[in-house]
Write a protein that holds these residues in place. Structure first.
Motif, PDB file in Angstrom:
ATOM      1  N   ARG A 141      32.732  45.053  36.146  1.00 40.02           N
ATOM      2  CA  ARG A 141      32.444  43.869  36.689  1.00 40.02           C
ATOM      3  C   ARG A 141      31.459  43.173  35.720  1.00 40.02           C
ATOM      4  N   ARG A 146      33.165  40.188  31.685  1.00 38.49           N
ATOM      5  CA  ARG A 146      34.595  39.029  32.572  1.00 38.49           C
ATOM      6  C   ARG A 146      34.850  37.878  31.883  1.00 38.49           C
ATOM      7  N   LEU A 169      43.014  49.639  39.687  1.00 37.59           N
ATOM      8  CA  LEU A 169      42.497  48.793  40.357  1.00 37.59           C
ATOM      9  C   LEU A 169      42.785  46.955  39.064  1.00 37.59           C
ATOM     10  N   VAL A 171      42.730  43.728  38.534  1.00 36.71           N
ATOM     11  CA  VAL A 171      41.899  41.791  38.427  1.00 36.71           C
ATOM     12  C   VAL A 171      42.425  40.711  38.085  1.00 36.71           C
ATOM     13  N   TRP A 182      38.101  34.571  41.735  1.00 38.57           N
ATOM     14  CA  TRP A 182      38.822  36.285  40.650  1.00 38.57           C
ATOM     15  C   TRP A 182      38.827  36.727  42.020  1.00 38.57           C
ATOM     16  N   GLU A 184      40.133  41.043  43.017  1.00 35.31           N
ATOM     17  CA  GLU A 184      40.474  42.102  42.624  1.00 35.31           C
ATOM     18  C   GLU A 184      41.374  42.723  43.563  1.00 35.31           C
ATOM     19  N   SER A 186      43.075  45.877  45.172  1.00 33.69           N
ATOM     20  CA  SER A 186      42.572  47.912  44.931  1.00 33.69           C
ATOM     21  C   SER A 186      44.139  48.447  45.629  1.00 33.69           C
TER      22      SER A 186
END
Length: 213
Positions: A141, A146, A169, A171, A182, A184, A186
């Protein structure tokens, strides 16, 4: 939610089975040549199959603050000899901190993931692999990273954050999302990085260049 089909296509392609060129360093924003220095994070985070070294396991040839004990010798695996991290050789990553300070390594080797669309069809999406030190699970992060991922997303490239050989993960930066958010995802379970031939087949020759100047 996410429609990668609306994104632009990568600008270049890689040839299956051809490794990246080894480059020692490149010029950063301040005009200085970037070098590994004391950084050895890749020697810990990335797997090295010829040595049977798993992801997250310190290499048997790693020497604290001295680098690789078999560097440029016959005992050094070919994979290590042709590999570099993006921070070292990619000007687009010059904004980022050295891997041992940022706690992540951006892999030159691209990969892909397969997603299932709403209509049940499957789609392969290119990803950049980022190996994160498990001791710093939120390192991905980093604001600078980013911004870098946002630029990759503009070319239709997502990110696969790897914590070890299997746990990851995914992204997706805002260019993937019509709302500009954004995402994410998991719980991803991955295997080894796909081969060049598998990547070429899955992406139909659309994989972006390993080193982007």
């Amino acid at each position: 939610m996410i429609d990668p089909r609306t994104r632009g296509q990568p600008r270049a392609s890689i040839a299956a089975g051809k490794p990246a060129q080894k480059e020692e360093a490149c010029v950063g924003f301040d005009g200085a040549m970037r070098k590994c220095g004391d950084c050895q994070l890749c020697c810990k985070l990335l797997p090295v199959p010829p040595l049977k070294k798993g992801a997250g396991v310190v290499c048997q040839f790693q020497r604290f603050r001295k680098g690789c004990a078999v560097h440029h010798t016959a005992r050094m695996p070919f994979e290590c000899g042709v590999w570099n991290c993006r921070w070292l050789v990619n000007d687009a990553a010059a904004e980022l901190s050295r891997p041992d300070r940022a706690h992540y390594v951006i892999d030159l080797m691209p990969d892909f993931i397969t997603i299932t669309n709403g209509d049940g069809s499957k789609q392969n999406i290119q990803v950049v692999q980022i190996w994160v030190d498990p001791k710093f699970p939120n390192a991905h992060r980093d604001p600078g990273l980013r911004r870098w991922l946002y630029r990759r997303a503009e070319d239709g490239i997502a990110a696969l954050i790897r914590f070890n050989a299997r746990d990851a993960l995914t992204v997706f930066a805002p260019p993937f999302d019509e709302k500009g958010e954004w995402h994410e995802i998991s719980g991803a379970r991955t295997g080894a990085t796909h081969s060049f031939a598998e990547i070429e087949k899955a992406l139909g020759g659309r994989a972006s260049a390993i080193i982007e100047r």
